[in-house]
Design a protein around this motif. Structure first.
Motif, PDB file in Angstrom:
ATOM      1  N   ASP A  71       0.847  -1.295   0.040  1.00  0.00           N
ATOM      2  CA  ASP A  71       0.204  -0.019   0.163  1.00  0.00           C
ATOM      3  C   ASP A  71       0.670   1.279   0.072  1.00  0.00           C
ATOM      4  N   MET A  72       1.882   1.373  -0.831  1.00  0.00           N
ATOM      5  CA  MET A  72       2.752   2.421  -1.094  1.00  0.00           C
ATOM      6  C   MET A  72       2.732   2.901  -2.383  1.00  0.00           C
ATOM      7  N   LYS A  73       3.771   3.548  -2.784  1.00  0.00           N
ATOM      8  CA  LYS A  73       3.720   3.831  -4.146  1.00  0.00           C
ATOM      9  C   LYS A  73       4.032   2.813  -5.147  1.00  0.00           C
ATOM     10  N   SER A  74       3.610   2.677  -6.306  1.00  0.00           N
ATOM     11  CA  SER A  74       3.437   1.740  -7.264  1.00  0.00           C
ATOM     12  C   SER A  74       4.946   1.417  -7.707  1.00  0.00           C
ATOM     13  N   LEU A  98      17.725   4.269 -20.286  1.00  0.00           N
ATOM     14  CA  LEU A  98      17.420   2.995 -19.290  1.00  0.00           C
ATOM     15  C   LEU A  98      17.117   1.857 -20.253  1.00  0.00           C
ATOM     16  N   GLY A  99      16.229   2.168 -21.107  1.00  0.00           N
ATOM     17  CA  GLY A  99      16.133   1.055 -22.161  1.00  0.00           C
ATOM     18  C   GLY A  99      17.113   0.493 -22.716  1.00  0.00           C
ATOM     19  N   PHE A 100      17.967   1.485 -23.274  1.00  0.00           N
ATOM     20  CA  PHE A 100      18.990   0.928 -23.969  1.00  0.00           C
ATOM     21  C   PHE A 100      20.089   0.004 -23.119  1.00  0.00           C
ATOM     22  N   ALA A 101      20.390   0.498 -21.876  1.00  0.00           N
ATOM     23  CA  ALA A 101      21.089  -0.347 -20.903  1.00  0.00           C
ATOM     24  C   ALA A 101      20.217  -1.735 -20.440  1.00  0.00           C
ATOM     25  N   LEU A 102      19.243  -1.721 -20.714  1.00  0.00           N
ATOM     26  CA  LEU A 102      18.619  -2.971 -20.457  1.00  0.00           C
ATOM     27  C   LEU A 102      18.163  -3.767 -21.721  1.00  0.00           C
ATOM     28  N   GLY A 103      18.336  -3.344 -22.835  1.00  0.00           N
ATOM     29  CA  GLY A 103      18.170  -3.919 -24.124  1.00  0.00           C
ATOM     30  C   GLY A 103      16.666  -4.116 -24.451  1.00  0.00           C
ATOM     31  N   VAL A 104      15.884  -3.094 -23.996  1.00  0.00           N
ATOM     32  CA  VAL A 104      14.539  -2.814 -24.211  1.00  0.00           C
ATOM     33  C   VAL A 104      14.183  -1.531 -24.796  1.00  0.00           C
ATOM     34  N   THR A 105      12.970  -1.388 -25.214  1.00  0.00           N
ATOM     35  CA  THR A 105      12.644  -0.117 -25.806  1.00  0.00           C
ATOM     36  C   THR A 105      12.332   0.792 -24.638  1.00  0.00           C
ATOM     37  N   LYS A 106      12.143   2.022 -25.194  1.00  0.00           N
ATOM     38  CA  LYS A 106      11.663   3.286 -24.508  1.00  0.00           C
ATOM     39  C   LYS A 106      10.231   3.117 -24.153  1.00  0.00           C
ATOM     40  N   ALA A 107       9.523   2.445 -24.753  1.00  0.00           N
ATOM     41  CA  ALA A 107       7.967   2.158 -24.908  1.00  0.00           C
ATOM     42  C   ALA A 107       7.945   1.031 -23.774  1.00  0.00           C
ATOM     43  N   SER A 108       8.799   0.093 -23.508  1.00  0.00           N
ATOM     44  CA  SER A 108       8.701  -0.903 -22.470  1.00  0.00           C
ATOM     45  C   SER A 108       8.985   0.012 -21.039  1.00  0.00           C
ATOM     46  N   ILE A 109       9.906   0.936 -21.092  1.00  0.00           N
ATOM     47  CA  ILE A 109      10.221   1.483 -19.498  1.00  0.00           C
ATOM     48  C   ILE A 109       8.864   2.271 -19.412  1.00  0.00           C
ATOM     49  N   SER A 110       8.511   2.989 -20.298  1.00  0.00           N
ATOM     50  CA  SER A 110       7.217   3.777 -20.163  1.00  0.00           C
ATOM     51  C   SER A 110       5.788   2.803 -19.662  1.00  0.00           C
ATOM     52  N   ALA A 111       5.860   1.711 -20.296  1.00  0.00           N
ATOM     53  CA  ALA A 111       4.752   0.871 -20.008  1.00  0.00           C
ATOM     54  C   ALA A 111       4.900   0.401 -18.151  1.00  0.00           C
ATOM     55  N   TRP A 112       6.232   0.213 -17.886  1.00  0.00           N
ATOM     56  CA  TRP A 112       6.423  -0.344 -16.808  1.00  0.00           C
ATOM     57  C   TRP A 112       6.263   0.862 -15.866  1.00  0.00           C
ATOM     58  N   GLU A 113       6.518   1.929 -15.988  1.00  0.00           N
ATOM     59  CA  GLU A 113       6.389   3.122 -15.198  1.00  0.00           C
ATOM     60  C   GLU A 113       4.866   3.684 -14.977  1.00  0.00           C
ATOM     61  N   ASN A 114       4.199   3.494 -16.013  1.00  0.00           N
ATOM     62  CA  ASN A 114       2.863   3.700 -16.221  1.00  0.00           C
ATOM     63  C   ASN A 114       1.979   2.606 -15.637  1.00  0.00           C
ATOM     64  N   GLY A 115       2.515   1.400 -15.253  1.00  0.00           N
ATOM     65  CA  GLY A 115       1.922   0.369 -14.636  1.00  0.00           C
ATOM     66  C   GLY A 115       1.167  -0.657 -15.702  1.00  0.00           C
ATOM     67  N   ARG A 116       1.159  -0.272 -16.998  1.00  0.00           N
ATOM     68  CA  ARG A 116       0.565  -1.238 -17.972  1.00  0.00           C
ATOM     69  C   ARG A 116       1.203  -2.585 -18.379  1.00  0.00           C
ATOM     70  N   GLU A 117       2.596  -2.562 -17.881  1.00  0.00           N
ATOM     71  CA  GLU A 117       3.257  -3.960 -18.180  1.00  0.00           C
ATOM     72  C   GLU A 117       4.303  -3.827 -16.859  1.00  0.00           C
ATOM     73  N   THR A 118       4.797  -5.081 -16.634  1.00  0.00           N
ATOM     74  CA  THR A 118       5.912  -5.365 -15.393  1.00  0.00           C
ATOM     75  C   THR A 118       7.113  -5.865 -16.314  1.00  0.00           C
ATOM     76  N   PRO A 119       8.326  -5.501 -15.816  1.00  0.00           N
ATOM     77  CA  PRO A 119       9.602  -6.336 -16.626  1.00  0.00           C
ATOM     78  C   PRO A 119       9.718  -7.980 -16.127  1.00  0.00           C
ATOM     79  N   SER A 120      10.134  -8.493 -17.267  1.00  0.00           N
ATOM     80  CA  SER A 120      10.406  -9.893 -17.125  1.00  0.00           C
ATOM     81  C   SER A 120      11.619 -10.265 -15.881  1.00  0.00           C
ATOM     82  N   PHE A 121      11.549 -11.420 -15.348  1.00  0.00           N
ATOM     83  CA  PHE A 121      12.696 -11.765 -14.476  1.00  0.00           C
ATOM     84  C   PHE A 121      13.991 -11.561 -15.063  1.00  0.00           C
ATOM     85  N   ARG A 122      14.145 -11.820 -16.349  1.00  0.00           N
ATOM     86  CA  ARG A 122      15.196 -11.624 -17.151  1.00  0.00           C
ATOM     87  C   ARG A 122      16.051 -10.399 -16.925  1.00  0.00           C
ATOM     88  N   VAL A 123      15.371  -9.145 -16.902  1.00  0.00           N
ATOM     89  CA  VAL A 123      15.624  -7.879 -16.850  1.00  0.00           C
ATOM     90  C   VAL A 123      15.762  -7.308 -15.508  1.00  0.00           C
TER      91      VAL A 123
END
Length: 129
Positions: free
Chosen positions: A16-19, A38-63
Motif C-alpha cells: 500500500d505504497m507507491k507503485s 535506461l531502455g538501451f542499458a537493459l536491451g528494451v525499448t523506451k516504450a517498455s520503460i514507459s509501460a512499466w512506469e505507467n503500470g501497463r506492464e511489468t519487466p520480465s525476470f530476465r531484466v
C-alpha cells in the motif's frame, strides 16, 4: 510469466505504497537517466520503460538483475518499496524461527515455497542487493 505479474501486483497492494512504476520512475530520474537511456542499458525499448512506469506492464525476470545494476538500487527497494539499507539481517539462529508477520507475507511465503527449486533460486538471485 503471468504469475510474476500477479505477484508484483499483489506485492504493490500488500505494501500500500507507491507503485512499482512510481518507484522505477523515481530511481531512473535520480540516476539521471531518460527512459531511452535506461531502455538501451537493459536491451528494451523506451516504450517498455514507459509501460512499466505507467503500470501497463511489468519487466520480465530476465531484466530485473540488469535493472538493479543499471539503477544501483536493490530489487527490494524497487519492487517492494523497502530500503535494503535500513533493514537488519537476522542472526543465523533466528532465521529458522522467522514467521510471516501478516496475511500478505504468509501468502508470499506459501507461493514462494510452491515454486520449483530453480524458480526459487532465480527469484532469490534477483532480490540480491
Amino acid at each position: 510469466m503471468w504469475k510474476f505479474h500477479i505477484l508484483m501486483a499483489q506485492i504493490s497492494r500488500a505494501i500500500d505504497m507507491k507503485s512499482f512504476g512510481d518507484r522505477l520512475r523515481e530511481a531512473r530520474t535520480a540516476a539521471g537517466m531518460t527512459q531511452e537511456q535506461l531502455g538501451f542499458a537493459l536491451g528494451v525499448t523506451k516504450a517498455s520503460i514507459s509501460a512499466w512506469e505507467n503500470g501497463r506492464e511489468t519487466p520480465s525476470f530476465r531484466v530485473l538483475p540488469e535493472l538493479r545494476n543499471a539503477l544501483k538500487r536493490s530489487l527490494d527497494e524497487l519492487i517492494c518499496g523497502v530500503d535494503a539499507t535500513s533493514t537488519t539481517k537476522p542472526h543465523d539462529k533466528d532465521t529458522a524461527e522467522l514467521k510471516a508477520g501478516s496475511v500478505h507475507e504468509r501468502t508470499l511465503l506459501v507461493r514462494f515455497r510452491a515454486l520449483p527449486a530453480k524458480k526459487r533460486e532465480a527469484f532469490l538471485e534477483m532480490l540480491k542487493p
